[in-house]
Design a protein around this motif. Structure first.
Motif, PDB file in Angstrom:
ATOM      1  N   VAL A  68       0.819  -1.224   0.000  1.00 17.82           N
ATOM      2  CA  VAL A  68       0.000   0.000   0.000  1.00 17.82           C
ATOM      3  C   VAL A  68       0.850   1.269   0.000  1.00 17.82           C
ATOM      4  O   VAL A  68       0.318   2.372   0.086  1.00 17.82           O
ATOM      5  N   THR A  69       2.173   1.134  -0.095  1.00 20.33           N
ATOM      6  CA  THR A  69       3.042   2.305   0.071  1.00 20.33           C
ATOM      7  C   THR A  69       2.964   3.302  -1.080  1.00 20.33           C
ATOM      8  O   THR A  69       3.368   4.458  -0.925  1.00 20.33           O
ATOM      9  N   GLU A  70       2.453   2.878  -2.229  1.00 18.14           N
ATOM     10  CA  GLU A  70       2.377   3.804  -3.358  1.00 18.14           C
ATOM     11  C   GLU A  70       1.516   5.014  -3.028  1.00 18.14           C
ATOM     12  O   GLU A  70       1.770   6.129  -3.495  1.00 18.14           O
ATOM     13  N   GLN A  71       0.502   4.816  -2.191  1.00 17.59           N
ATOM     14  CA  GLN A  71      -0.421   5.898  -1.852  1.00 17.59           C
ATOM     15  C   GLN A  71      -0.305   6.319  -0.386  1.00 17.59           C
ATOM     16  O   GLN A  71      -1.233   6.915   0.159  1.00 17.59           O
ATOM     17  N   LEU A  72       0.853   6.033   0.240  1.00 16.26           N
ATOM     18  CA  LEU A  72       1.014   6.342   1.670  1.00 16.26           C
ATOM     19  C   LEU A  72       1.999   7.489   1.867  1.00 16.26           C
ATOM     20  O   LEU A  72       3.212   7.294   1.787  1.00 16.26           O
ATOM     21  N   PRO A  73       1.530   8.694   2.140  1.00 16.00           N
ATOM     22  CA  PRO A  73       2.435   9.800   2.439  1.00 16.00           C
ATOM     23  C   PRO A  73       3.202   9.552   3.733  1.00 16.00           C
ATOM     24  O   PRO A  73       2.721   8.856   4.632  1.00 16.00           O
ATOM     25  N   ILE A  74       4.399  10.129   3.829  1.00 17.68           N
ATOM     26  CA  ILE A  74       5.212   9.908   5.021  1.00 17.68           C
ATOM     27  C   ILE A  74       4.827  10.913   6.109  1.00 17.68           C
ATOM     28  O   ILE A  74       4.056  11.843   5.888  1.00 17.68           O
ATOM     29  N   VAL A  75       5.384  10.721   7.277  1.00 15.72           N
ATOM     30  CA  VAL A  75       5.103  11.599   8.405  1.00 15.72           C
ATOM     31  C   VAL A  75       5.471  13.039   8.039  1.00 15.72           C
ATOM     32  O   VAL A  75       6.485  13.308   7.414  1.00 15.72           O
ATOM     33  N   GLY A  76       4.581  13.964   8.398  1.00 12.08           N
ATOM     34  CA  GLY A  76       4.804  15.374   8.094  1.00 12.08           C
ATOM     35  C   GLY A  76       4.144  15.838   6.817  1.00 12.08           C
ATOM     36  O   GLY A  76       4.018  17.040   6.573  1.00 12.08           O
ATOM     37  N   ALA A  77       3.711  14.887   5.974  1.00 11.32           N
ATOM     38  CA  ALA A  77       3.125  15.260   4.678  1.00 11.32           C
ATOM     39  C   ALA A  77       1.648  15.617   4.785  1.00 11.32           C
ATOM     40  O   ALA A  77       1.131  16.394   3.977  1.00 11.32           O
ATOM     41  N   TYR A  78       0.964  15.046   5.786  1.00 14.06           N
ATOM     42  CA  TYR A  78      -0.485  15.222   5.888  1.00 14.06           C
ATOM     43  C   TYR A  78      -0.831  16.662   6.288  1.00 14.06           C
ATOM     44  O   TYR A  78      -0.338  17.169   7.296  1.00 14.06           O
ATOM     45  N   GLY A  79      -1.665  17.291   5.479  1.00 16.72           N
ATOM     46  CA  GLY A  79      -2.113  18.637   5.793  1.00 16.72           C
ATOM     47  C   GLY A  79      -1.111  19.725   5.436  1.00 16.72           C
ATOM     48  O   GLY A  79      -1.379  20.909   5.662  1.00 16.72           O
ATOM     49  N   TRP A  80       0.030  19.332   4.862  1.00 15.91           N
ATOM     50  CA  TRP A  80       1.042  20.350   4.532  1.00 15.91           C
ATOM     51  C   TRP A  80       0.718  21.032   3.218  1.00 15.91           C
ATOM     52  O   TRP A  80       0.279  20.400   2.263  1.00 15.91           O
ATOM     53  N   GLU A  81       0.945  22.341   3.181  1.00 14.79           N
ATOM     54  CA  GLU A  81       0.784  23.120   1.954  1.00 14.79           C
ATOM     55  C   GLU A  81       1.956  24.078   1.822  1.00 14.79           C
ATOM     56  O   GLU A  81       2.649  24.377   2.810  1.00 14.79           O
ATOM     57  N   LEU A  82       2.181  24.576   0.613  1.00 17.32           N
ATOM     58  CA  LEU A  82       3.284  25.504   0.386  1.00 17.32           C
ATOM     59  C   LEU A  82       3.192  26.732   1.283  1.00 17.32           C
ATOM     60  O   LEU A  82       4.206  27.299   1.697  1.00 17.32           O
ATOM     61  N   ALA A  83       1.963  27.143   1.600  1.00 17.91           N
ATOM     62  CA  ALA A  83       1.762  28.342   2.420  1.00 17.91           C
ATOM     63  C   ALA A  83       1.761  28.042   3.921  1.00 17.91           C
ATOM     64  O   ALA A  83       1.521  28.953   4.725  1.00 17.91           O
ATOM     65  N   SER A  84       2.030  26.817   4.299  1.00 20.45           N
ATOM     66  CA  SER A  84       1.973  26.449   5.722  1.00 20.45           C
ATOM     67  C   SER A  84       2.948  27.257   6.577  1.00 20.45           C
ATOM     68  O   SER A  84       2.723  27.464   7.775  1.00 20.45           O
ATOM     69  N   PHE A  85       4.042  27.732   5.970  1.00 19.72           N
ATOM     70  CA  PHE A  85       5.038  28.480   6.740  1.00 19.72           C
ATOM     71  C   PHE A  85       4.460  29.772   7.311  1.00 19.72           C
ATOM     72  O   PHE A  85       4.953  30.295   8.325  1.00 19.72           O
ATOM     73  N   THR A  86       3.415  30.310   6.670  1.00 15.21           N
ATOM     74  CA  THR A  86       2.860  31.579   7.139  1.00 15.21           C
ATOM     75  C   THR A  86       2.257  31.449   8.538  1.00 15.21           C
ATOM     76  O   THR A  86       2.309  32.401   9.327  1.00 15.21           O
ATOM     77  N   ALA A  87       1.699  30.277   8.846  1.00 12.65           N
ATOM     78  CA  ALA A  87       1.132  30.058  10.182  1.00 12.65           C
ATOM     79  C   ALA A  87       2.229  30.098  11.236  1.00 12.65           C
ATOM     80  O   ALA A  87       2.015  30.587  12.360  1.00 12.65           O
ATOM     81  N   LEU A  88       3.411  29.600  10.893  1.00  9.68           N
ATOM     82  CA  LEU A  88       4.535  29.652  11.838  1.00  9.68           C
ATOM     83  C   LEU A  88       4.971  31.090  12.064  1.00  9.68           C
ATOM     84  O   LEU A  88       5.217  31.512  13.194  1.00  9.68           O
ATOM     85  N   ALA A  89       5.084  31.848  10.969  1.00  8.57           N
ATOM     86  CA  ALA A  89       5.533  33.236  11.072  1.00  8.57           C
ATOM     87  C   ALA A  89       4.548  34.091  11.865  1.00  8.57           C
ATOM     88  O   ALA A  89       4.958  35.001  12.611  1.00  8.57           O
ATOM     89  N   GLN A  90       3.260  33.788  11.740  1.00 10.11           N
ATOM     90  CA  GLN A  90       2.249  34.621  12.391  1.00 10.11           C
ATOM     91  C   GLN A  90       1.968  34.226  13.834  1.00 10.11           C
ATOM     92  O   GLN A  90       1.585  35.077  14.640  1.00 10.11           O
ATOM     93  N   ASN A  91       2.157  32.949  14.162  1.00 13.13           N
ATOM     94  CA  ASN A  91       1.693  32.460  15.465  1.00 13.13           C
ATOM     95  C   ASN A  91       2.789  32.152  16.474  1.00 13.13           C
ATOM     96  O   ASN A  91       2.491  31.839  17.628  1.00 13.13           O
ATOM     97  N   TYR A  92       4.046  32.233  16.053  1.00  9.60           N
ATOM     98  CA  TYR A  92       5.131  31.875  16.977  1.00  9.60           C
ATOM     99  C   TYR A  92       6.213  32.945  16.972  1.00  9.60           C
ATOM    100  O   TYR A  92       6.406  33.667  15.986  1.00  9.60           O
ATOM    101  N   ILE A  93       6.915  33.022  18.100  1.00  9.48           N
ATOM    102  CA  ILE A  93       8.104  33.858  18.189  1.00  9.48           C
ATOM    103  C   ILE A  93       9.273  32.994  18.634  1.00  9.48           C
ATOM    104  O   ILE A  93       9.090  31.892  19.161  1.00  9.48           O
ATOM    105  N   ARG A  94      10.464  33.479  18.374  1.00  7.70           N
ATOM    106  CA  ARG A  94      11.667  32.749  18.783  1.00  7.70           C
ATOM    107  C   ARG A  94      12.208  33.380  20.058  1.00  7.70           C
ATOM    108  O   ARG A  94      12.637  34.535  20.049  1.00  7.70           O
ATOM    109  N   MET A  95      12.208  32.617  21.135  1.00  7.66           N
ATOM    110  CA  MET A  95      12.766  33.096  22.396  1.00  7.66           C
ATOM    111  C   MET A  95      14.239  32.676  22.440  1.00  7.66           C
ATOM    112  O   MET A  95      14.555  31.491  22.522  1.00  7.66           O
TER     113      MET A  95
END
Length: 629
Positions: free
Chosen positions: A465-492
């Protein structure tokens, strides 16, 4: 009349039986399809769970050590490269009981030292056409099919990359345009994008450092085609973690010191394993052992039969890393003909430029090193195609990888050998899978598991079944996903005893999003909540938080594991990796409870590892054509 009625009844009976048979076949196929669908859905749920955590390393070792002759694993995999982890994932998702051991770290060998391309093999297609070689053509078809699947199953780590092929005569324009259109045609529905011709002016805009005039020649245009690019070791680590989430007991830093054979029929029934971190030695039993040790496959085979004939012809591939200004972001360059007829790529990769590769016979060693003449060969190859001064002093990192080519050891020219893979059982209970290439790891693993099932008479619950099995981290990821990190987190950031807040800037957000996919928020949370938001090296987006995250969630057990395989700092900039080591070791010491002697040993081992990467700062070289100024 009676005779006619009799014949009609026979025909009716035949139709009825045939219909019943077809119905039964369809029902069986439907049942199998349903079984595979259910298995795929179950695997997807486990891997997609954002709160899922891989079992601790001690738990994995206990699972391997807890086997016995009467309670064996179904499959034990030796080797944690792309193929080995692919085998573990495939077998585990078929409902088999699986273990995997790796002498060093996941992707520590060939799988982390590739050209970073996911490709069908343009030059293999050229050979197939001119040599009328169906075997090469079949390899290209196969690789192009798998190329699309790799990108779909790990979109955060893989993407399509345009590659520019310069043409210095109108014959070359026609030749490369028609050849790359054939490449598109062979790819069919799995084509990434159409290849196309660009004029000299267009080419100069797309690739500003491309030389339009040279010695007795002028550029007539370029043909751009598409292949895939990946972050190879992070993809490999992702496969290992995905396998762990679906039930495989995976263990890095665990060396096979001997194979266990049945006392009656001499069949291989397991392996004696040494944990190279703790020194603990234990036996693991399995119905089938799969040898996926890459260049070291023959070493494993000789444990079963000291007279085994070698099946590996090792080929060395050297790559160098140059500053980003050598190539534009998002466009690669292919040097189609070097002095000895090879192909050299120059590709943008993680904010730098990677160039390679060489292809020459080599000895098999744990830490291969590039020779200076190989580095100069690559510099020479790209020099004639660029309008920028090519300098040896610009080389930020250089490394060598060993390709395990399955071939007749009498063959002299490894470049001409097909990269197809081989699955064999030349000793009962020991399946060897070798050859092939990164792009086809998944189908190679499928073939190996099929062979293991047949050899051990195993009873999987479903098919592959591996032909259609995304690996860990792939589910729900989009090219624009980085924007949520930039908007919702700060680096301490903790500096000189003070904690200073800083933005989760675009460079860091994009890096985290692409490296960890949908799990990047976990890393960002550590950076924010545990004051680990400082960069590890100036000019690179790697954060202190990544060290802690990888120690907890990705089996990062050493400083070298982090600088080489979890981050790519050693491959991108040897000097930057060296400067980051003290802080990396400090964080790992906190996570793994290391004492001072262990920390000192880690620094020593990591520095020895970096010495094999011949950047301009840790290599002795004679100033010559590329001396720079």
């Amino acid at each position: 009349m009676a005779s006619t009625m009799f014949r009609m009844r026979r025909i009716g009976a035949i139709i009825t039986i045939t219909g019943a048979t077809l119905a039964a076949t369809a029902t069986a196929a439907s049942a199998q399809s349903y079984g595979e669908g259910a298995a795929l859905e179950a695997a997807r749920r486990r891997v997609a769970d954002p709160d899922a955590v891989v079992p601790r390393r001690s738990v994995q070792e206990a699972a391997l050590a807890g086997t016995s002759r009467v309670n064996p694993l179904d499959v034990l995999v030796i080797g944690g490269g792309a193929t080995g982890c692919g085998v573990a994932l495939d077998a585990a998702t078929r409902g088999l009981r699986v273990g995997l051991v790796e002498r060093e770290d996941f992707s520590s060998g060939t799988s982390s030292r590739s050209t970073k391309l996911i490709h069908g093999g343009v030059r293999y297609l050229e050979k197939a056409v001119f040599n009328l070689d169906y075997g090469q053509l079949k390899l290209v078809f196969h690789a192009l099919k798998e190329r699309k699947q790799v990108i779909q199953n790990a979109p955060h780590l893989c993407h399509a990359l345009p590659c520019m092929n310069p043409c210095f005569s109108w014959f070359e324009v026609v030749y490369y345009w028609s050849g790359l259109k054939l490449y598109d045609l062979v790819a069919g529905p799995r084509m990434l994008h159409l290849s196309r011709y660009y004029s000299v002016e267009q080419s100069a805009q797309l690739f500003p450092t491309l030389a339009t005039k040279g010695k007795d020649r002028s550029l007539k245009g370029t043909v751009v085609y598409y292949d895939g690019q990946m972050n190879d070791s992070r993809l490999n680590v992702g496969l290992a973690c995905t396998a762990a989430l679906v039930g495989a007991a995976v263990l890095n830093h665990a060396e096979v010191i001997d194979l266990i054979r049945d006392e009656v029929d001499e069949k291989v029934v397991g392996a004696r394993i040494r944990d190279t971190i703790s020194g603990n030695v234990f036996d693991t039993y399995a119905k089938v052992v799969v040898n996926a040790a890459g260049p070291f496959c023959d070493s494993v085979r000789k444990m079963a039969n000291k007279d085994a004939q070698p099946m590996i012809a090792a080929s060395s591939g050297v790559h160098i890393v140059l500053p980003d200004y050598y190539s534009p972001e998002g466009m690669g360059l292919i040097v189609p003909k070097t002095k000895d007829g090879r192909v050299v790529f120059m590709l943008p990769w993680l904010g730098r430029t990677i160039a390679g590769t060489t292809d020459s016979s080599t000895e098999i060693t744990m830490l291969p090193e590039p020779h200076e003449d190989e580095i100069q060969f690559i510099l020479d190859a790209i020099c004639d195609y660029l309008n920028v001064q090519v300098r040896r002093s610009d080389v930020l990192s250089a490394w060598s990888g060993i390709r395990p080519l399955a071939t007749d050891p009498k063959a002299k020219n490894t470049e001409s050998i097909s990269r197809d893979h081989v699955v064999s059982e030349d000793y009962p209970g020991l399946i060897t899978i070798t050859g092939g290439k990164w792009t086809t790891y998944r189908s190679m693993a499928e073939d190996a598991v099929d062979a293991a099932i047949k050899s051990g008479k195993l009873k999987p619950t479903n098919g592959c079944v591996t032909e259609q099995l995304p690996i860990v981290g792939a589910y729900g990821w989009e090219l624009a996903s980085f924007t949520a990190l930039a908007q919702n987190y700060i680096r301490m950031k903790q500096t000189k005893g003070k904690v200073i807040p800083g933005p989760m800037d675009t460079a860091v957000s994009k890096h985290l999003s692409h490296a960890y996919g949908s799990l990047a928020e976990h890393v960002a949370a550590i950076a924010q909540n545990e004051n680990l938001g400082k960069r590890l090296a100036h000019g690179y987006p790697y954060l202190e938080a990544e060290v802690a995250y990888c120690a907890r969630n990705e089996y990062c057990e050493s400083a070298t594991d982090f600088i080489a395989r979890r981050s790519r700092l050693a491959f991108l900039d040897t000097d930057a990796a060296r400067r980051a080591l003290p802080r990396i070791i400090q964080i790992l010491a906190t996570e793994h409870k290391w004492d001072k002697s262990r920390q000192k040993l880690e620094l020593q081992k990591a520095l020895e590892f970096l010495e094999t990467f011949k950047s301009s700062k840790n290599a002795q070289f004679r100033d010559g054509k590329h001396n720079g100024c």
